[in-house]
Design an enzyme around this catalytic site. Sequence first.
Site, PDB file in Angstrom:
ATOM      1  N   GLY A  54      35.053 -62.714 128.625  1.00 45.85           N
ATOM      2  CA  GLY A  54      33.828 -63.270 127.761  1.00 45.85           C
ATOM      3  C   GLY A  54      32.906 -62.236 126.910  1.00 45.85           C
ATOM      4  N   SER A  55      32.600 -62.366 125.819  1.00 42.87           N
ATOM      5  CA  SER A  55      31.670 -61.459 125.230  1.00 42.87           C
ATOM      6  C   SER A  55      30.147 -61.512 125.953  1.00 42.87           C
ATOM      7  CB  SER A  55      31.524 -61.945 123.690  1.00 42.87           C
ATOM      8  OG  SER A  55      32.644 -61.574 123.100  1.00 42.87           O
ATOM      9  N   GLY A  56      29.394 -60.643 125.348  1.00 46.20           N
ATOM     10  CA  GLY A  56      28.095 -60.395 126.119  1.00 46.20           C
ATOM     11  C   GLY A  56      28.035 -59.550 127.062  1.00 46.20           C
ATOM     12  N   HIS A  57      29.079 -58.628 127.608  1.00 44.87           N
ATOM     13  CA  HIS A  57      29.040 -57.658 128.288  1.00 44.87           C
ATOM     14  C   HIS A  57      29.118 -56.227 127.548  1.00 44.87           C
ATOM     15  CE1 HIS A  57      29.652 -60.863 131.331  1.00 44.87           C
ATOM     16  NE2 HIS A  57      30.754 -61.097 130.751  1.00 44.87           N
ATOM     17  N   LYS A 105      39.024 -59.081 135.461  1.00 42.43           N
ATOM     18  CA  LYS A 105      37.938 -59.391 136.345  1.00 42.43           C
ATOM     19  C   LYS A 105      38.366 -60.705 137.111  1.00 42.43           C
ATOM     20  CE  LYS A 105      34.437 -59.127 133.331  1.00 42.43           C
ATOM     21  NZ  LYS A 105      35.466 -59.312 132.293  1.00 42.43           N
ATOM     22  N   ASP A 110      39.224 -66.192 133.672  1.00 35.77           N
ATOM     23  CA  ASP A 110      40.083 -64.974 133.178  1.00 35.77           C
ATOM     24  C   ASP A 110      41.575 -64.858 133.911  1.00 35.77           C
ATOM     25  OD1 ASP A 110      37.680 -64.524 131.807  1.00 35.77           O
ATOM     26  OD2 ASP A 110      37.272 -62.691 132.883  1.00 35.77           O
ATOM     27  N   HIS A 215      26.927 -63.110 134.427  1.00 37.64           N
ATOM     28  CA  HIS A 215      27.278 -63.972 133.510  1.00 37.64           C
ATOM     29  C   HIS A 215      25.774 -64.945 133.394  1.00 37.64           C
ATOM     30  CE1 HIS A 215      31.509 -63.311 134.165  1.00 37.64           C
ATOM     31  NE2 HIS A 215      31.487 -63.501 132.650  1.00 37.64           N
TER      32      HIS A 215
END
Length: 329
Positions: A54-57, A105, A110, A215
Amino acid sequence: MKKFINSVDTLLNESLSGFAMAHADIVRFNEEPHFISRQAPTQSGKVALISGGGSGHEPLHSGFVGHGMLDAACPGQIFTSPTPNQMMAAAQAVENGGGVLFIVKNYAGDVMNFEMAAEMIDCSNATVFVNDDVSLPKNHSTGRRGVAGTLIVEKVVGAAAENGKDLAACKAIGERVNEATASMGVAMTSCTVPALGKPTFILNDDEIEMGVGIHGERGRETIPIKSATEIVEQLSTAIEEELKPKKNQPALLHINGFGATPLIELHLIYNLAAQFWQKRGVDIRRSLVGNYTTSLDMAGCSITLSLLDEDLLKLWDAPVHTAALRWGM
């Protein structure tokens, strides 16, 4: 919620377009399905490394595409797993005769989607699962999460692949680094997911959250705020109990910010953590401090210790040229 944003629906696409424009010498952006890949071609027969989540990392994972690390990264929507279609398209774009190694991860979405892609792509492939988060017990129902140690796996395996190691060797090196790496994080605040529009959890001014993931989820306990020294000792003790490093063991110490913690604080944490390990005879040979595996605008940090031998240290030191990591070139 105050964000630089036009629309929740277009945020990821606009961000990836800007990222690719800003680093056009290193990466290119495939818009449909979304993936970031290397701009320069790789040598024939090289193992292709693909990661994602996921994006945001950011800068994980797109910021680590380039020479000496990843060949492609598949970003999903914020805190949402990428799809098998993204992974298949990325594999088709970057596979160059050496097969594909997925670095994943350990989060249920995922893992499931990368496994589906691995079954469907028409080339040799293997997977390394990263599960360095020691805030969860080993027997946790879904296993331990992959957090900041993912960067270390990607860098070391990336160098091995660049040096011509084959698929089996790259997988073995990745698993070896993962087994020798442990992380644990703490949050001062939660983060705000744009689609939600408010913090994912609330902490009082006198509280911190120990053992958080990346997250925006709560950790293993909410406790009264402590001094930086006490926080570092609690995080580092959990890591020490997991890795049990021997005296004079060479190691890499990584202090990772979650997005909203200034470097003046992260370097203070590094100073305290380095003293903790040095008192126990661990030989801190390498360091990395900064916001590398973030959780949007969360205030907090994680400590990662990776036990490395001389061969792995050489792979860490090997040249790398990505948007987020650059040395030796």
